[in-house]
Design an enzyme around this catalytic site. Structure first.
Site, PDB file in Angstrom:
ATOM      1  N   VAL A  38      92.251 -51.949 -31.773  1.00 15.49           N
ATOM      2  CA  VAL A  38      92.788 -52.068 -33.128  1.00 15.49           C
ATOM      3  C   VAL A  38      94.007 -51.160 -33.306  1.00 15.49           C
ATOM      4  O   VAL A  38      94.958 -51.526 -34.005  1.00 15.49           O
ATOM      5  CB  VAL A  38      91.707 -51.786 -34.180  1.00 15.49           C
ATOM      6  CG1 VAL A  38      92.296 -51.758 -35.589  1.00 15.49           C
ATOM      7  CG2 VAL A  38      90.624 -52.863 -34.105  1.00 15.49           C
ATOM      8  N   TYR A  39      94.006 -49.997 -32.684  1.00 13.52           N
ATOM      9  CA  TYR A  39      95.204 -49.163 -32.718  1.00 13.52           C
ATOM     10  C   TYR A  39      96.382 -49.927 -32.125  1.00 13.52           C
ATOM     11  O   TYR A  39      97.478 -49.964 -32.706  1.00 13.52           O
ATOM     12  CB  TYR A  39      94.966 -47.865 -31.952  1.00 13.52           C
ATOM     13  CG  TYR A  39      96.161 -46.938 -31.952  1.00 13.52           C
ATOM     14  CD1 TYR A  39      96.586 -46.316 -33.121  1.00 13.52           C
ATOM     15  CD2 TYR A  39      96.862 -46.683 -30.770  1.00 13.52           C
ATOM     16  CE1 TYR A  39      97.689 -45.466 -33.120  1.00 13.52           C
ATOM     17  CE2 TYR A  39      97.963 -45.839 -30.763  1.00 13.52           C
ATOM     18  CZ  TYR A  39      98.370 -45.228 -31.938  1.00 13.52           C
ATOM     19  OH  TYR A  39      99.462 -44.395 -31.935  1.00 13.52           O
ATOM     20  N   SER A  40      96.173 -50.573 -30.974  1.00 16.30           N
ATOM     21  CA  SER A  40      97.230 -51.370 -30.357  1.00 16.30           C
ATOM     22  C   SER A  40      97.622 -52.542 -31.243  1.00 16.30           C
ATOM     23  O   SER A  40      98.804 -52.899 -31.328  1.00 16.30           O
ATOM     24  CB  SER A  40      96.781 -51.877 -28.981  1.00 16.30           C
ATOM     25  OG  SER A  40      96.660 -50.804 -28.071  1.00 16.30           O
TER      26      SER A  40
END
Length: 255
Positions: free
Chosen positions: A162-164
């Site tokens: 999700v960060y990516s």
């Protein structure tokens, strides 16, 4: 003529209470800009503002949670009220919560989307009309919108899904915005840091934090000032020069 390339310009930096945001605010102030420091931690903002003032610069603090649309709009308006204009927006606020999909919570995913995406959209939407006006009225004849992404937006790794996602989405948003604003002389840029010594890792749980630190144990991490230098380079170019994307990795980094 001033030797400071940003003399008379006003910059707004989000996430300015520490790390890359604080370093960027100090760098832009040294280049002559008056800087609005935006973050939730008012006490930390005041310290950064004091540092800038001690070095001969000018900064104002705007304590705000820009994940709320109205507070983002208010932050831009307060910048205009106190500093008179807006020439540069640096979208730096963000959080990195690493964990596998199996072991993370939806709440952690929502926190990242809220700060890394929604807050960026809120402050950008409020700022764009004023950046366009600044580009048409300032001696520089250009304005800048700089987004701090991450190499994770191009190289996804386990635990960073999700960060990516948030950083890859930032890249797509910035490219579309670049095309929309090119005729308005608002330059849109993305700076993508690799491993930087910041507070981001402190938000991880103990197990993930230890694993993240082990992964980069053999790397001499970038300093926040290294990314601030990249941002400073971008916004001090003459109008004919546009740096739309810049990746800045630690020298020993392989991903």
């Amino acid at each position: 003529m001033s030797e400071q390339p940003l003399d008379g310009a006003v910059a707004l930096v989000t996430g300015a209470s520490s790390g890359i945001g604080a370093a960027t605010a100090r760098r832009l102030a040294r280049e002559g800009a008056a800087v609005a420091l935006v973050a939730r931690r008012g006490d930390r903002l005041r310290q950064v503002a004091n540092d800038i003032a001690a070095a001969g610069g000018h900064a104002v603090t705007v304590a705000a949670d820009i994940t709320e649309p109205q507070r983002a709009e208010d932050a831009v308006q307060e910048t205009l009220d106190r500093l008179g204009r807006l020439d540069i927006l640096v979208n730096n606020a963000g959080i990195m919560l690493l964990s596998s999909a199996l072991h993370t919570s939806v709440e952690e995913w929502d926190r990242m989307v809220s700060l890394n995406v929604a807050a960026l959209l809120h402050i950008t939407h409020a700022a764009v009309p004023h950046l366009i006006y600044a580009a048409s009225t300032s001696p520089r004849q250009v304005a800048d919108l700089v987004n701090v992404g991450a190499t994770a937006g191009r190289v996804a790794r386990p635990g960073s899904s999700v960060y990516s996602l948030t950083k890859a989405g930032l890249n797509a948003f910035a490219e579309s915005l670049r095309q929309e604003l090119v005729r308005e002389r608002v330059r849109v840029s993305v700076v993508e840091p690799g491993t930087v010594e910041t507070e981001l890792v402190n938000h991880l749980n103990e197990v993930t934090r230890d694993a993240a630190r082990l992964q980069v144990a053999g790397i001499e991490a970038l300093r926040p000032e290294d990314i601030a230098d990249a941002i400073g380079y971008i916004v001090t170019r003459e109008r004919r020069v546009v740096v739309n994307q810049m990746q800045v990795r630690a020298g020993d980094e392989t991903w």
